[in-house]
Design an enzyme around this catalytic site. Structure first.
Site, mmCIF file in Angstrom:
data_model
loop_
_atom_site.group_PDB
_atom_site.id
_atom_site.type_symbol
_atom_site.label_atom_id
_atom_site.label_comp_id
_atom_site.label_asym_id
_atom_site.label_seq_id
_atom_site.Cartn_x
_atom_site.Cartn_y
_atom_site.Cartn_z
ATOM 1 C CD GLU A 190 37.571 44.637 43.998
ATOM 2 O OE1 GLU A 190 36.467 44.045 43.929
ATOM 3 O OE2 GLU A 190 38.358 44.708 43.050
ATOM 4 C CG ASP A 238 29.830 44.709 43.447
ATOM 5 O OD1 ASP A 238 29.137 44.451 42.449
ATOM 6 O OD2 ASP A 238 30.912 44.139 43.684
ATOM 7 N NE ARG A 280 41.572 44.431 38.113
ATOM 8 C CZ ARG A 280 40.356 44.081 38.519
ATOM 9 N NH1 ARG A 280 40.123 43.935 39.810
ATOM 10 N NH2 ARG A 280 39.373 43.893 37.666
ATOM 11 C CG HIS A 292 39.113 40.060 40.570
ATOM 12 N ND1 HIS A 292 39.111 41.122 41.437
ATOM 13 C CD2 HIS A 292 37.819 39.621 40.520
ATOM 14 C CE1 HIS A 292 37.888 41.335 41.892
ATOM 15 N NE2 HIS A 292 37.082 40.427 41.354
#
Length: 502
Positions: A10, A97, A241, A243
């Site tokens: 991301e 974001d 997951r 992150h």
């Protein structure tokens, strides 16, 4: 498990409007997303995000933060009222974001594919910038970086699918020294020391100065080396997951490839219980910044056992553990991508140990430092604003303005992924994860997709009285092999749903 696992990147892009320092970054970011979405078709801009399975306050240590005490930036499960959100045909998400336009790549199964779809995001942002910089329009610039040099920092986050059975304490212990030291490979370089570049100089990482603690749930405040957000976007009982918020945005293929590949391999030895050397650091946050502040790579940091090691030496320890485990587990029968990560990892560490400047074709921070040293040789000091301007211009997404892109056009960097493969990834999803179903559905039936997320697609089909939510909690289902023929046969979304139900 080798280097191959479900992963993705991301990237929040820096944004500015030259000549208007008061411009609202959220409004500008919304313009980026909607401009690109409209280029795909108005309905694409109206495709929402399915927030049903989002749980941003769930902590991997076994509890959930109360929403009352959460910072607003943590509430990523709140629906976006600006509609600045779009699911792309390549399976990625493009949205606003934290006042930045973010490109979240689709799920892939290896580091080379991660590099491919991350670079596709650069082309998406380049096209959005082109659309917003037509004659008569106020200029708008986008940057693939992590700080504006004035105190703001924005993230490039990695995501890795792991087995939930792996104790989180083992993940923390195994990863902290690795993350602190891996910036010698994947740092993107920064002019200025300190969060606001208070002191002149050059450092390895754009993010290192902004981290304040070892472990935590936050991503924009009190940033932790290990983020504890427990939101798997998959079957909760089976998967975690991980992150990762501590990486920099990379332009160099090799640095990005190694960032993803080495991390995946270190996770593999953690999952296998094969971390045989204790590399715990006495002061991890201080060590992170000490390493970043020394481009000579001579700085040593103290381990809990009293040893003093450089970052390159710590990385060698991890490489040795990975190599031993691969040999014991697979012998000579290891896949080619894993072998390539290990080969380049060792080669890069050898280069950094002898003369880091010889890694300029492969590593972002070295390439940037080499360029800046050319200006310094003309008598320009680190405190000169010209060098900060060059640092920012390095990451401009425009092919004719971004310094990296101009140097890349001249063949200055090692290319692992062809321009043709990257261009194809702008419009096509990976074929071996559920991103294929998501991307194919958005492309083939754009007018009948009401919303989507990483683990669902919601169809709004006229023939059906209610919307149909197709869950996709297994990341390796919904691939071309599983559903490609269904899409080929389906003349409508209704036919596709009938096939799926059958």
């Amino acid at each position: 498990m080798t280097v191959r696992r479900v992963m993705g990147i991301e990237t929040e892009y820096g944004i500015s409007q030259p000549g208007d320092p008061s411009a609202n970054p959220m409004v500008l970011s919304g313009r980026v997303v909607t401009a690109y979405a409209r280029e795909l078709g108005l309905r694409a801009a109206q495709t929402g995000w399915d927030y049903a399975d989002e749980a941003p306050l769930q902590d991997a240590r076994g509890w959930a933060m109360d929403r009352e005490f959460a910072d607003p930036s943590q509430l990523t499960d709140a629906e976006d009222p600006t509609m600045a959100n779009v699911v792309l045909g390549n399976g990625a998400r493009l949205y606003v974001d934290h006042a930045h336009p973010e490109y979240s790549s689709p799920e892939v199964t290896g580091p080379l594919a991660a590099v491919t779809w991350d670079r596709a995001g650069e082309l998406v942002m380049r096209e959005a910038a082109r659309l917003l910089n037509q004659p008569g329009m106020p200029p708008l610039n986008l940057y693939k970086n992590n700080t504006d040099g004035k105190g703001a920092s924005y993230g490039t986050h990695e995501n890795y699918l792991m087995r939930r059975l792996t104790p989180f304490a083992d993940i923390v212990k195994g990863l902290i020294p690795f993350f602190v030291s891996r910036q010698v490979i994947c740092g993107s370089g920064k002019v200025g020391i300190g969060t606001e570049s208070q002191r002149p100089g050059f450092q390895l990482s754009q993010r290192a100065d902004f981290f304040e603690t070892e472990v935590g749930l936050e991503t924009t405040l009190k940033r932790p080396i290990i983020n504890t957000r427990d939101e798997p976007h998959a079957v909760t009982e089976k998967y975690r997951r991980l992150h990762v918020i501590i990486g920099d945005a990379n332009h160099c293929d090799v640095a990005n490839f190694l960032k993803l590949g080495t991390t995946s391999l270190v996770l593999a030895i953690i999952e296998a219980g094969a971390v045989t050397r204790d590399l715990s650091l006495r002061e991890p946050v201080a060590a992170l910044q000490q390493i970043s502040h020394d481009p000579s790579l001579r700085t040593t940091v103290r381990l809990e056992d009293g040893r003093e090691l450089t970052a390159v030496q710590i990385q060698r320890e991890y490489l040795a553990m990975v190599t031993d485990w691969l040999e014991a587990t697979y012998g000579s029968d290891v896949d080619s991508e894993t072998a390539e990560v290990v080969r380049r990892w060792g080669q890069t560490l050898d280069t950094l140990a002898t003369d880091p400047m010889n890694a300029a074709a492969d590593l972002d921070w070295v390439a940037k430092l080499q360029l800046l040293q050319g200006f310094r040789n003309r008598g320009i000091e680190w405190a000169d604003p010209k060098l900060r301007a060059i640092d920012i211009q390095w990451s401009d997404v425009r092919a004719d303005k971004g310094i990296f892109h101009k140097l890349a056009a001249g063949g200055r960097f090692t290319e692992l992924v062809s321009a043709e493969a990257v261009a194809a990834a702008v419009h096509n999803p990976p074929e071996d994860t559920r991103a294929y179903f998501r991307g194919r559905a958005v492309t083939q039936f754009p007018d009948q997709i009401a919303a989507a997320s990483w683990d669902s697609v919601i169809f709004d089909v006229p023939q059906r009285r209610t919307m149909q939510r197709v869950p996709m909690l297994e990341p390796l289902r919904g691939t071309r092999e599983h559903v490609g023929e269904l899409f080929d046969r389906a003349a409508s979304a209704d036919e596709l749903l009938n096939e799926l139900l059958r």
